[in-house]
Design an enzyme around this catalytic site. Structure first.
Site, PDB file in Angstrom:
ATOM      1  N   GLU A 261       0.885  -1.161   0.000  1.00  0.00           N
ATOM      2  CA  GLU A 261       0.000   0.000   0.000  1.00  0.00           C
ATOM      3  C   GLU A 261       0.923   1.212   0.000  1.00  0.00           C
ATOM      4  O   GLU A 261       1.481   1.571   1.026  1.00  0.00           O
ATOM      5  CB  GLU A 261      -0.892  -0.083   1.243  1.00  0.00           C
ATOM      6  N   CYS A 295      -2.291   8.698   2.786  1.00  0.00           N
ATOM      7  CA  CYS A 295      -1.851   8.474   1.399  1.00  0.00           C
ATOM      8  C   CYS A 295      -2.986   8.685   0.415  1.00  0.00           C
ATOM      9  O   CYS A 295      -2.741   8.803  -0.776  1.00  0.00           O
ATOM     10  CB  CYS A 295      -1.227   7.092   1.262  1.00  0.00           C
TER      11      CYS A 295
END
Ligand code: SIN
Length: 492
Positions: A261, A295
């Protein structure tokens, strides 16, 4: 801009929570390292600085415990995770204080993170019972095919600093649900929460050695040592793309299953036909959750010309209204950024954008106060060649530019190596679906500034990673498909 000092009662309660942390379940180490409160730059904890050899000791313990755990029933794993959920909620005050002190997020967000994290545990407690197998006849009818999902094996879980609890539980819970043991490395900026989570897990009934926590300042030594060991069958990492790429190279040697990720550069697109209030509210959430340190945060905001002035005015007013200060103040809704490097990066990005022609609407600098703070900032008319248009901002700075046509904005939005998240605001259903499909990202929020959801497969495409966390897909990341065939013969 004014700065909010901590409330004495919250500070005292959070000090008590920090003092209650037990390191008894951690392996001993010759050296230690300090954990710093980003709001004050004071030391709030000291932990063992584990070596790569300690990581191997942890792996050996996890491996032994994992062999037994892999043979437990789905029901037992589910019940154990339900007990963990209850234990985490019972300790929500302690956890919220520790998250907020070590990471700096406002206390309300600390509490929200505890619930979000515990919800992952409950979700995977439920998913543990639903691992899907398959029964199929061969086309010729002469064989039976049985497919089962088996635990993948020992997992190395590397969590980031921005959600010290949620990113750990969304890796640990599916690993345990699937029947795997794990060695967890929290970020050395925010390791305290994970130490407490491990302790609470064992108190709730997770076998003693099954979840190992390694606290270390030697992240490369940790990863390269464990990924060279054939007992490791899985790595899950949340963090930057360059580090993820290195880990995938290391994982390739032993063909270790990887979930990555990684970085993002999320476009947020507001069309003229959007509901203005809804778009502003969604943009604030997409930009400012966790102080912009996610993010999936809106990194490049593209606003169509007809709505742009009204949007910028309303959005800037809300940004300027954030109350900046120490997380231990009830009024505060914007805490510090994580460290001085972040302050320096944000300062550069803002100055560079302004020098290249952007207009500063509010904020723009680090306040003159101890701690790692940055003012909520809005930059308008940001040119495409500004560094901020190409860099993951990871802070409370919004970069707005304007566009004319749908075609143009899709091209701009996709003009990045990243493909994690995107946001689209429009009241036109056809446009919403067409644009969402055209965007090259793993996730799209449509009139919704919040993508994070325990039931959703969180993850990206392109340089933003591979694999998914959460949802049913999150469990599959910790499973290997095994297939048995049985020759059939007529017996009647
Ligand atoms: C992140 O990885 O930065 C965001 C995680 C989340 O929103 O769940």
């Amino acid at each position: 801009m004014s700065y909010f000092e901590p409330d004495a009662d919250l500070l005292a309660a959070s000090d008590k929570a920090l003092a209650s942390i037990s390191t008894a379940r951690l392996l001993p180490a010759a050296k230690t390292f300090d954990v710093i409160d980003p709001a004050t730059e004071e030391v709030i904890g000291t932990l063992p600085d584990h070596t790569p050899s300690d990581a191997l000791t942890a792996l050996a313990k996890a491996d032994a415990a994992g062999k037994k755990w892999a043979r437990t029933s789905p029901r037992l794993r589910s019940d154990t995770l339900h007990a963990v959920y209850a234990k985490l909620i019972e300790n929500k005050d302690t956890l919220a204080y520790i998250i907020s002190r070590e990471m700096g997020k406002p206390l309300a967000e600390g509490y929200a993170e505890v619930q979000y994290s515990a919800d992952y545990v409950r979700w995977f407690a439920e998913e543990a019972l639903r691992a899907q197998g398959l029964y199929r006849d061969s086309p010729a009818g002469d064989a039976t095919i049985l497919v089962r999902r088996a635990p993948v094996g020992n997992a190395v879980l590397i969590a980031p600093w921005n959600f010290p609890m949620a990113m750990a539980t969304r890796k640990i819970a599916p690993a345990l649900a699937a029947g795997c043991a794990c060695v967890v490395k929290p970020a050395n900026l925010t390791p305290l929460t994970t130490v407490v989570v491990q302790d609470l897990m064992v108190q709730a009934g997770v076998p003693e050695d099954l979840v190992q926590v390694i606290t270390t300042t030697d992240a490369p030594g940790f990863s390269s040592t464990l990924l060279a060991d054939q007992r490791v069958r899985k790595i899950s990492f949340t963090g930057s793309t360059p580090v993820g790429s290195t880990l995938m190279e290391l994982a390739a040697k032993n063909i270790v299953k990887s979930s990555m990720e990684l970085g993002g550069n999320a476009p947020l697109i507001v069309f003229d036909d959007a509901d203005l209030d809804r778009a502003i509210e969604g943009a604030i959430l997409a930009k400012m959750r966790n102080g912009g340190q996610t993010c999936v945060a809106a990194n490049r905001m593209f606003i169509q010309e007809g709505i742009a002035d009204a949007f910028v005015e309303g959005f800037t007013a809300k940004m300027a209204a954030f109350k900046l200060g120490n997380a231990m103040n009830k009024e505060v809704d914007l805490g510090p950024v994580i460290d001085d490097r972040a302050v320096q990066r944000l300062t550069h990005l803002v100055n560079d954008a302004v020098a290249k022609g952007a207009t500063l609407r509010t904020g723009g600098k680090a306040p003159d106060h101890v701690g790692h703070y940055f003012e909520p900032t809005v930059l308008d008319n940001v040119p495409a060649h500004a560094d901020i248009a190409k860099t993951e901002i990871f802070g409370p700075v919004a970069a707005i530019s304007r566009f004319t046509t749908q075609e143009e904005v899709i091209e701009k939005a996709n003009d990045t190596e990243f493909g994690l998240a995107a946001f689209v605001f429009t009241e036109n259903l056809d446009r919403a679906v067409n644009v969402a499909e055209a965007l090259e990202t793993g996730m799209v929020g449509i009139n919704n500034g919040l993508l994070s959801n325990i039931a959703a497969p969180f993850g990206g495409v392109k340089a933003s990673g591979t694999g998914r966390e959460g949802g049913a897909e999150g469990l599959e990341e910790y499973q290997e498909i095994r297939y048995f065939t049985m020759k059939r013969r007529e017996t009647f």
